[in-house]
Design a protein around this motif. Structure first.
Motif, PDB file in Angstrom:
ATOM      1  N   ALA A  84     -14.982 -36.979   5.907  1.00  0.00           N
ATOM      2  CA  ALA A  84     -15.888 -36.788   4.760  1.00  0.00           C
ATOM      3  C   ALA A  84     -15.479 -37.710   3.612  1.00  0.00           C
ATOM      4  O   ALA A  84     -16.330 -38.334   2.964  1.00  0.00           O
ATOM      5  CB  ALA A  84     -15.875 -35.329   4.314  1.00  0.00           C
ATOM      6  N   TYR A  85     -14.182 -37.801   3.367  1.00  0.00           N
ATOM      7  CA  TYR A  85     -13.680 -38.664   2.284  1.00  0.00           C
ATOM      8  C   TYR A  85     -13.979 -40.132   2.584  1.00  0.00           C
ATOM      9  O   TYR A  85     -14.435 -40.871   1.711  1.00  0.00           O
ATOM     10  CB  TYR A  85     -12.182 -38.442   2.103  1.00  0.00           C
ATOM     11  N   LYS A  86     -13.766 -40.525   3.826  1.00  0.00           N
ATOM     12  CA  LYS A  86     -14.057 -41.913   4.205  1.00  0.00           C
ATOM     13  C   LYS A  86     -15.548 -42.210   4.023  1.00  0.00           C
ATOM     14  O   LYS A  86     -15.916 -43.262   3.500  1.00  0.00           O
ATOM     15  CB  LYS A  86     -13.636 -42.173   5.651  1.00  0.00           C
ATOM     16  N   GLY A  87     -16.400 -41.281   4.414  1.00  0.00           N
ATOM     17  CA  GLY A  87     -17.840 -41.456   4.221  1.00  0.00           C
ATOM     18  C   GLY A  87     -18.196 -41.597   2.754  1.00  0.00           C
ATOM     19  O   GLY A  87     -18.999 -42.457   2.372  1.00  0.00           O
ATOM     20  N   TYR A  88     -17.586 -40.765   1.916  1.00  0.00           N
ATOM     21  CA  TYR A  88     -17.806 -40.841   0.471  1.00  0.00           C
ATOM     22  C   TYR A  88     -17.394 -42.212  -0.059  1.00  0.00           C
ATOM     23  O   TYR A  88     -18.119 -42.829  -0.847  1.00  0.00           O
ATOM     24  CB  TYR A  88     -17.010 -39.730  -0.227  1.00  0.00           C
ATOM     25  N   LEU A  89     -16.235 -42.688   0.376  1.00  0.00           N
ATOM     26  CA  LEU A  89     -15.750 -43.991  -0.097  1.00  0.00           C
ATOM     27  C   LEU A  89     -16.687 -45.118   0.323  1.00  0.00           C
ATOM     28  O   LEU A  89     -17.047 -45.971  -0.497  1.00  0.00           O
ATOM     29  CB  LEU A  89     -14.344 -44.262   0.445  1.00  0.00           C
ATOM     30  N   VAL A  90     -17.079 -45.119   1.578  1.00  0.00           N
ATOM     31  CA  VAL A  90     -17.932 -46.192   2.110  1.00  0.00           C
ATOM     32  C   VAL A  90     -19.278 -46.220   1.384  1.00  0.00           C
ATOM     33  O   VAL A  90     -19.815 -47.294   1.105  1.00  0.00           O
ATOM     34  CB  VAL A  90     -18.121 -46.023   3.637  1.00  0.00           C
ATOM     35  N   GLU A  91     -19.812 -45.056   1.060  1.00  0.00           N
ATOM     36  CA  GLU A  91     -21.108 -44.981   0.376  1.00  0.00           C
ATOM     37  C   GLU A  91     -21.041 -45.379  -1.095  1.00  0.00           C
ATOM     38  O   GLU A  91     -22.053 -45.778  -1.664  1.00  0.00           O
ATOM     39  CB  GLU A  91     -21.669 -43.560   0.478  1.00  0.00           C
ATOM     40  N   ASN A  92     -19.865 -45.277  -1.714  1.00  0.00           N
ATOM     41  CA  ASN A  92     -19.785 -45.432  -3.165  1.00  0.00           C
ATOM     42  C   ASN A  92     -18.931 -46.581  -3.669  1.00  0.00           C
ATOM     43  O   ASN A  92     -18.949 -46.861  -4.872  1.00  0.00           O
ATOM     44  CB  ASN A  92     -19.266 -44.126  -3.788  1.00  0.00           C
ATOM     45  N   LYS A 122     -16.801 -50.597  -2.971  1.00  0.00           N
ATOM     46  CA  LYS A 122     -16.705 -51.860  -2.251  1.00  0.00           C
ATOM     47  C   LYS A 122     -15.622 -51.744  -1.169  1.00  0.00           C
ATOM     48  O   LYS A 122     -14.699 -50.941  -1.297  1.00  0.00           O
ATOM     49  CB  LYS A 122     -16.357 -52.991  -3.215  1.00  0.00           C
ATOM     50  N   PRO A 123     -15.730 -52.569  -0.117  1.00  0.00           N
ATOM     51  CA  PRO A 123     -14.759 -52.497   0.984  1.00  0.00           C
ATOM     52  C   PRO A 123     -13.293 -52.581   0.548  1.00  0.00           C
ATOM     53  O   PRO A 123     -12.443 -51.876   1.085  1.00  0.00           O
ATOM     54  CB  PRO A 123     -15.138 -53.681   1.872  1.00  0.00           C
ATOM     55  N   GLN A 124     -12.993 -53.424  -0.433  1.00  0.00           N
ATOM     56  CA  GLN A 124     -11.608 -53.561  -0.886  1.00  0.00           C
ATOM     57  C   GLN A 124     -11.084 -52.238  -1.458  1.00  0.00           C
ATOM     58  O   GLN A 124      -9.955 -51.832  -1.186  1.00  0.00           O
ATOM     59  CB  GLN A 124     -11.495 -54.667  -1.932  1.00  0.00           C
ATOM     60  N   THR A 125     -11.912 -51.547  -2.220  1.00  0.00           N
ATOM     61  CA  THR A 125     -11.525 -50.260  -2.788  1.00  0.00           C
ATOM     62  C   THR A 125     -11.386 -49.214  -1.691  1.00  0.00           C
ATOM     63  O   THR A 125     -10.441 -48.409  -1.693  1.00  0.00           O
ATOM     64  CB  THR A 125     -12.549 -49.797  -3.838  1.00  0.00           C
ATOM     65  N   VAL A 126     -12.313 -49.221  -0.747  1.00  0.00           N
ATOM     66  CA  VAL A 126     -12.233 -48.287   0.386  1.00  0.00           C
ATOM     67  C   VAL A 126     -10.906 -48.465   1.111  1.00  0.00           C
ATOM     68  O   VAL A 126     -10.194 -47.491   1.383  1.00  0.00           O
ATOM     69  CB  VAL A 126     -13.425 -48.493   1.358  1.00  0.00           C
ATOM     70  N   ASN A 127     -10.553 -49.706   1.405  1.00  0.00           N
ATOM     71  CA  ASN A 127      -9.302 -49.974   2.128  1.00  0.00           C
ATOM     72  C   ASN A 127      -8.084 -49.521   1.328  1.00  0.00           C
ATOM     73  O   ASN A 127      -7.155 -48.933   1.889  1.00  0.00           O
ATOM     74  CB  ASN A 127      -9.191 -51.457   2.474  1.00  0.00           C
ATOM     75  N   LEU A 128      -8.083 -49.780   0.032  1.00  0.00           N
ATOM     76  CA  LEU A 128      -6.959 -49.372  -0.810  1.00  0.00           C
ATOM     77  C   LEU A 128      -6.806 -47.853  -0.811  1.00  0.00           C
ATOM     78  O   LEU A 128      -5.699 -47.327  -0.648  1.00  0.00           O
ATOM     79  CB  LEU A 128      -7.154 -49.876  -2.241  1.00  0.00           C
ATOM     80  N   ARG A 129      -7.905 -47.149  -0.962  1.00  0.00           N
ATOM     81  CA  ARG A 129      -7.845 -45.683  -1.002  1.00  0.00           C
ATOM     82  C   ARG A 129      -7.404 -45.114   0.349  1.00  0.00           C
ATOM     83  O   ARG A 129      -6.632 -44.176   0.416  1.00  0.00           O
ATOM     84  CB  ARG A 129      -9.197 -45.103  -1.406  1.00  0.00           C
ATOM     85  N   LEU A 130      -7.910 -45.701   1.434  1.00  0.00           N
ATOM     86  CA  LEU A 130      -7.508 -45.212   2.756  1.00  0.00           C
ATOM     87  C   LEU A 130      -6.034 -45.502   3.035  1.00  0.00           C
ATOM     88  O   LEU A 130      -5.342 -44.702   3.666  1.00  0.00           O
ATOM     89  CB  LEU A 130      -8.396 -45.815   3.852  1.00  0.00           C
ATOM     90  N   GLN A 131      -5.540 -46.628   2.530  1.00  0.00           N
ATOM     91  CA  GLN A 131      -4.106 -46.927   2.670  1.00  0.00           C
ATOM     92  C   GLN A 131      -3.282 -45.887   1.930  1.00  0.00           C
ATOM     93  O   GLN A 131      -2.218 -45.471   2.396  1.00  0.00           O
ATOM     94  CB  GLN A 131      -3.786 -48.320   2.147  1.00  0.00           C
ATOM     95  N   GLY A 132      -3.754 -45.464   0.775  1.00  0.00           N
ATOM     96  CA  GLY A 132      -3.062 -44.439   0.010  1.00  0.00           C
ATOM     97  C   GLY A 132      -2.947 -43.139   0.791  1.00  0.00           C
ATOM     98  O   GLY A 132      -1.900 -42.488   0.813  1.00  0.00           O
ATOM     99  N   ILE A 133      -4.042 -42.750   1.448  1.00  0.00           N
ATOM    100  CA  ILE A 133      -4.026 -41.536   2.257  1.00  0.00           C
ATOM    101  C   ILE A 133      -3.134 -41.724   3.486  1.00  0.00           C
ATOM    102  O   ILE A 133      -2.366 -40.843   3.851  1.00  0.00           O
ATOM    103  CB  ILE A 133      -5.458 -41.146   2.686  1.00  0.00           C
ATOM    104  N   ASN A 134      -3.210 -42.889   4.118  1.00  0.00           N
ATOM    105  CA  ASN A 134      -2.399 -43.142   5.310  1.00  0.00           C
ATOM    106  C   ASN A 134      -0.912 -43.113   5.009  1.00  0.00           C
ATOM    107  O   ASN A 134      -0.111 -42.756   5.876  1.00  0.00           O
ATOM    108  CB  ASN A 134      -2.770 -44.483   5.947  1.00  0.00           C
ATOM    109  N   ASN A 135      -0.521 -43.518   3.807  1.00  0.00           N
ATOM    110  CA  ASN A 135       0.890 -43.550   3.446  1.00  0.00           C
ATOM    111  C   ASN A 135       1.419 -42.192   3.001  1.00  0.00           C
ATOM    112  O   ASN A 135       2.612 -42.029   2.817  1.00  0.00           O
ATOM    113  CB  ASN A 135       1.150 -44.573   2.341  1.00  0.00           C
ATOM    114  N   SER A 136       0.519 -41.236   2.785  1.00  0.00           N
ATOM    115  CA  SER A 136       0.985 -39.940   2.297  1.00  0.00           C
ATOM    116  C   SER A 136       1.547 -39.083   3.413  1.00  0.00           C
ATOM    117  O   SER A 136       1.441 -39.337   4.543  1.00  0.00           O
ATOM    118  CB  SER A 136      -0.142 -39.194   1.600  1.00  0.00           C
TER     119      SER A 136
END
Length: 85
Positions: free
Chosen positions: A61-69, A71-85
């Motif tokens: 759901a979070y990934k879908g929210y990011l992709v819809e709202n 840019k790809p660079q921001t999506v990747n940064l946010r997903l990296q943050g979650i992956n590192n947690s």
């Protein structure tokens, strides 16, 4: 009942704060830039505040929210943050 609910919410928030603090300390030991650490911590706090727990459904759901709202660079940064947690 409202007192019990308030108690549970308070405990949940304290646990989240503890988890985020540990995550921040872990990142501080890494070789990441200060802005990257700040971004990762913000992302994890945002995720926990809006989705409550980490599970596959919430992550998708979070990934879908990011992709819809965002840019790809921001999506990747946010997903990296979650992956590192």
């Amino acid at each position: 009942m409202p007192d019990t609910y308030l108690y549970i919410i308070t405990i949940f928030i304290l646990i989240q704060c503890s988890m985020v603090t540990k995550f921040k300390k872990q990142l501080a030991k890494s070789n990441l830039a200060k802005n990257t650490v700040t971004s990762y911590v913000w992302t994890v706090q945002y995720f926990l505040n809006h989705y409550g727990e980490v599970n596959k459904k919430n992550l998708l759901a979070y990934k879908g929210y990011l992709v819809e709202n965002f840019k790809p660079q921001t999506v990747n940064l946010r997903l990296q943050g979650i992956n590192n947690s």
